[in-house]
Design a protein around this motif. Structure first.
Motif, PDB file in Angstrom:
ATOM      1  N   ARG A 149       0.879  -1.188  -0.375  1.00 58.78           N
ATOM      2  CA  ARG A 149      -0.039  -0.187   0.042  1.00 58.78           C
ATOM      3  C   ARG A 149       0.774   1.363   0.099  1.00 58.78           C
ATOM      4  O   ARG A 149       2.254   1.039   0.085  1.00 58.78           O
ATOM      5  CB  ARG A 149      -1.027  -0.404   0.997  1.00 58.78           C
ATOM      6  N   VAL A 150       0.610   2.356  -0.528  1.00 53.94           N
ATOM      7  CA  VAL A 150       0.947   3.949  -0.707  1.00 53.94           C
ATOM      8  C   VAL A 150       0.410   4.647   0.365  1.00 53.94           C
ATOM      9  O   VAL A 150      -1.456   4.743  -0.372  1.00 53.94           O
ATOM     10  CB  VAL A 150       1.326   4.445  -1.286  1.00 53.94           C
ATOM     11  N   TYR A 151       0.006   5.238   0.518  1.00 50.08           N
ATOM     12  CA  TYR A 151      -0.462   6.631   1.654  1.00 50.08           C
ATOM     13  C   TYR A 151       0.351   7.803   1.479  1.00 50.08           C
ATOM     14  O   TYR A 151       1.329   8.093   1.905  1.00 50.08           O
ATOM     15  CB  TYR A 151      -1.253   6.071   2.909  1.00 50.08           C
ATOM     16  N   HIS A 152      -0.507   8.883   1.547  1.00 49.48           N
ATOM     17  CA  HIS A 152       0.019  10.077   1.987  1.00 49.48           C
ATOM     18  C   HIS A 152      -0.113  10.523   3.317  1.00 49.48           C
ATOM     19  O   HIS A 152      -1.684  10.921   3.458  1.00 49.48           O
ATOM     20  CB  HIS A 152      -1.780  11.283   0.618  1.00 49.48           C
ATOM     21  N   HIS A 153       0.846  11.125   4.404  1.00 45.81           N
ATOM     22  CA  HIS A 153       0.915  11.201   4.974  1.00 45.81           C
ATOM     23  C   HIS A 153       0.423  13.675   5.373  1.00 45.81           C
ATOM     24  O   HIS A 153      -0.329  13.132   6.126  1.00 45.81           O
ATOM     25  CB  HIS A 153       1.996  10.920   5.785  1.00 45.81           C
ATOM     26  N   ASP A 155       1.003  16.990   2.142  1.00 44.41           N
ATOM     27  CA  ASP A 155       1.709  17.325   1.309  1.00 44.41           C
ATOM     28  C   ASP A 155       3.045  16.799   0.648  1.00 44.41           C
ATOM     29  O   ASP A 155       4.076  16.094  -0.166  1.00 44.41           O
ATOM     30  CB  ASP A 155       1.769  18.376   0.633  1.00 44.41           C
ATOM     31  N   ARG A 156       4.071  16.786   1.533  1.00 44.39           N
ATOM     32  CA  ARG A 156       5.451  16.610   1.725  1.00 44.39           C
ATOM     33  C   ARG A 156       6.007  15.075   1.837  1.00 44.39           C
ATOM     34  O   ARG A 156       7.166  14.822   1.720  1.00 44.39           O
ATOM     35  CB  ARG A 156       6.008  17.364   2.827  1.00 44.39           C
ATOM     36  N   ILE A 157       5.088  14.343   2.188  1.00 45.50           N
ATOM     37  CA  ILE A 157       5.581  12.905   2.647  1.00 45.50           C
ATOM     38  C   ILE A 157       4.784  11.889   2.182  1.00 45.50           C
ATOM     39  O   ILE A 157       3.589  12.304   2.655  1.00 45.50           O
ATOM     40  CB  ILE A 157       5.684  12.562   4.317  1.00 45.50           C
ATOM     41  N   LEU A 158       5.154  10.375   1.790  1.00 40.53           N
ATOM     42  CA  LEU A 158       4.282   9.775   0.604  1.00 40.53           C
ATOM     43  C   LEU A 158       5.810   8.571   1.560  1.00 40.53           C
ATOM     44  O   LEU A 158       6.525   8.437   1.789  1.00 40.53           O
ATOM     45  CB  LEU A 158       4.911   9.492  -0.099  1.00 40.53           C
ATOM     46  N   ILE A 159       4.677   7.420   2.120  1.00 45.42           N
ATOM     47  CA  ILE A 159       4.787   6.692   3.094  1.00 45.42           C
ATOM     48  C   ILE A 159       4.223   5.056   1.588  1.00 45.42           C
ATOM     49  O   ILE A 159       3.297   4.941   1.624  1.00 45.42           O
ATOM     50  CB  ILE A 159       3.650   6.554   3.764  1.00 45.42           C
ATOM     51  N   ALA A 160       5.682   3.556   1.676  1.00 50.62           N
ATOM     52  CA  ALA A 160       4.897   3.542   0.913  1.00 50.62           C
ATOM     53  C   ALA A 160       5.057   1.498   1.455  1.00 50.62           C
ATOM     54  O   ALA A 160       6.809   1.968   2.567  1.00 50.62           O
ATOM     55  CB  ALA A 160       6.100   2.715  -0.786  1.00 50.62           C
ATOM     56  N   GLU A 161       4.879   0.197   1.601  1.00 53.67           N
ATOM     57  CA  GLU A 161       5.109  -0.387   2.428  1.00 53.67           C
ATOM     58  C   GLU A 161       5.208  -2.009   2.017  1.00 53.67           C
ATOM     59  O   GLU A 161       4.458  -1.854   0.282  1.00 53.67           O
ATOM     60  CB  GLU A 161       4.008  -1.049   3.210  1.00 53.67           C
ATOM     61  N   PHE A 162       5.875  -2.188   1.554  1.00 51.41           N
ATOM     62  CA  PHE A 162       6.610  -3.765   0.692  1.00 51.41           C
ATOM     63  C   PHE A 162       6.272  -4.652   1.892  1.00 51.41           C
ATOM     64  O   PHE A 162       6.597  -5.057   2.656  1.00 51.41           O
ATOM     65  CB  PHE A 162       7.550  -3.053  -0.280  1.00 51.41           C
ATOM     66  N   SER A 163       6.083  -5.940   1.299  1.00 54.14           N
ATOM     67  CA  SER A 163       5.633  -7.508   1.676  1.00 54.14           C
ATOM     68  C   SER A 163       7.171  -7.480   1.489  1.00 54.14           C
ATOM     69  O   SER A 163       8.382  -7.108   1.006  1.00 54.14           O
ATOM     70  CB  SER A 163       5.098  -7.985   0.426  1.00 54.14           C
ATOM     71  N   LEU A 192       7.185  14.603  10.070  1.00 53.12           N
ATOM     72  CA  LEU A 192       8.342  13.780  10.006  1.00 53.12           C
ATOM     73  C   LEU A 192       8.197  12.755  10.819  1.00 53.12           C
ATOM     74  O   LEU A 192       7.899  10.846  11.142  1.00 53.12           O
ATOM     75  CB  LEU A 192       9.125  13.501   9.344  1.00 53.12           C
ATOM     76  N   ALA A 193       8.210  12.557  12.621  1.00 50.86           N
ATOM     77  CA  ALA A 193       8.053  12.824  13.817  1.00 50.86           C
ATOM     78  C   ALA A 193       7.234  11.795  13.762  1.00 50.86           C
ATOM     79  O   ALA A 193       6.966  10.337  14.041  1.00 50.86           O
ATOM     80  CB  ALA A 193       8.507  13.338  14.668  1.00 50.86           C
ATOM     81  N   THR A 194       5.436  11.597  13.981  1.00 51.47           N
ATOM     82  CA  THR A 194       4.180  10.878  13.354  1.00 51.47           C
ATOM     83  C   THR A 194       4.958   9.940  12.720  1.00 51.47           C
ATOM     84  O   THR A 194       3.658   8.906  12.710  1.00 51.47           O
ATOM     85  CB  THR A 194       3.298  11.635  13.248  1.00 51.47           C
ATOM     86  N   ALA A 195       4.923  10.120  11.412  1.00 47.94           N
ATOM     87  CA  ALA A 195       5.361   9.337  10.472  1.00 47.94           C
ATOM     88  C   ALA A 195       6.304   7.874  10.346  1.00 47.94           C
ATOM     89  O   ALA A 195       5.823   7.047   9.901  1.00 47.94           O
ATOM     90  CB  ALA A 195       5.558  10.319   9.353  1.00 47.94           C
ATOM     91  N   VAL A 196       7.534   8.354  10.982  1.00 43.98           N
ATOM     92  CA  VAL A 196       7.850   7.497  11.371  1.00 43.98           C
ATOM     93  C   VAL A 196       7.754   6.694  12.643  1.00 43.98           C
ATOM     94  O   VAL A 196       7.982   5.824  12.932  1.00 43.98           O
ATOM     95  CB  VAL A 196       9.907   7.843  11.815  1.00 43.98           C
TER      96      VAL A 196
END
Length: 196
Positions: A149-153, A155-163, A192-196
């Motif tokens: 999945r990919v989600y928009h955190h 406008d400056r942070i994009l997060i992607a998860e891989f198997s 960024l801290a909340t994304a991590v």
């Protein structure tokens, strides 16, 4: 008082070779050579409930990731060139900053470019309506298959998860420049801290 000898269950008794004593003869055959069999078979035995994995990271093969501040890939020719260069160098995941592509209808847009997949979170417009910013990912075929999945955190942070085991998480960011207002910089690092 005489010293009492307590036999050690790990060590073999006198006259018994260590390999045969450890587990009933499971060591090298007489002569010490493994001519007929491999002592360590390649790969793992899969359990009854396992399925073939699309895991992104595996020990047997190298994996290349990178980042690139594109300054702009609004023109189609630049985007195709970027996809070609990434594929030519074997880059499976390329984090892209400042692509400057604005798409107001969708937060995330998936697009096929050559044999790669280009995923973007929208750039934004300044007061003079010039496009700026935007983060994205250029994925090779292996990374695309492993994408969960990919989600928009923001406008400056994009997060992607891989198997994988564990799951591989990639965070692409476009940080404010050194001339940005201090409150914008603070907000970015809080996000960024909340994304991590």
């Amino acid at each position: 008082m005489k010293n009492k000898v307590i036999p050690n269950p790990i060590l073999p008794a006198a006259g018994v070779r260590r390999n045969f004593a450890a587990d009933g003869g499971a060591g090298p055959p007489p002569g010490g050579q493994h001519d007929d069999r491999t002592p360590n078979p390649q790969g793992r035995v899969q359990s009854d409930h396992s399925t073939p994995s699309n895991a992104l990271l595996r020990c047997q093969r190298p994996f290349v990731m990178g980042t690139f501040n594109a300054f702009t890939v609004r023109e189609e020719a630049r985007l195709v060139e970027l996809a070609h260069c990434a594929e030519e160098r074997g880059v499976e995941i390329l984090g892209i900053q400042e692509h400057r592509r604005v798409h107001t209808d969708d937060r995330i847009v998936y697009r096929r470019v050559e044999r790669s997949t280009f995923i973007t979170a929208s750039a934004w417009r300044k007061e003079a309506q010039a496009a700026t910013g935007g983060v994205g990912l250029m994925l090779g075929s292996l990374a695309r298959k492993a994408l969960r999945r990919v989600y928009h955190h923001t406008d400056r942070i994009l997060i992607a998860e891989f198997s994988g085991n564990p799951i591989t998480t990639v965070i692409v960011v476009y940080s404010p420049t050194n001339v940005a207002p201090p409150e914008e910089v603070e907000k970015f690092y809080e996000d960024l801290a909340t994304a991590v």
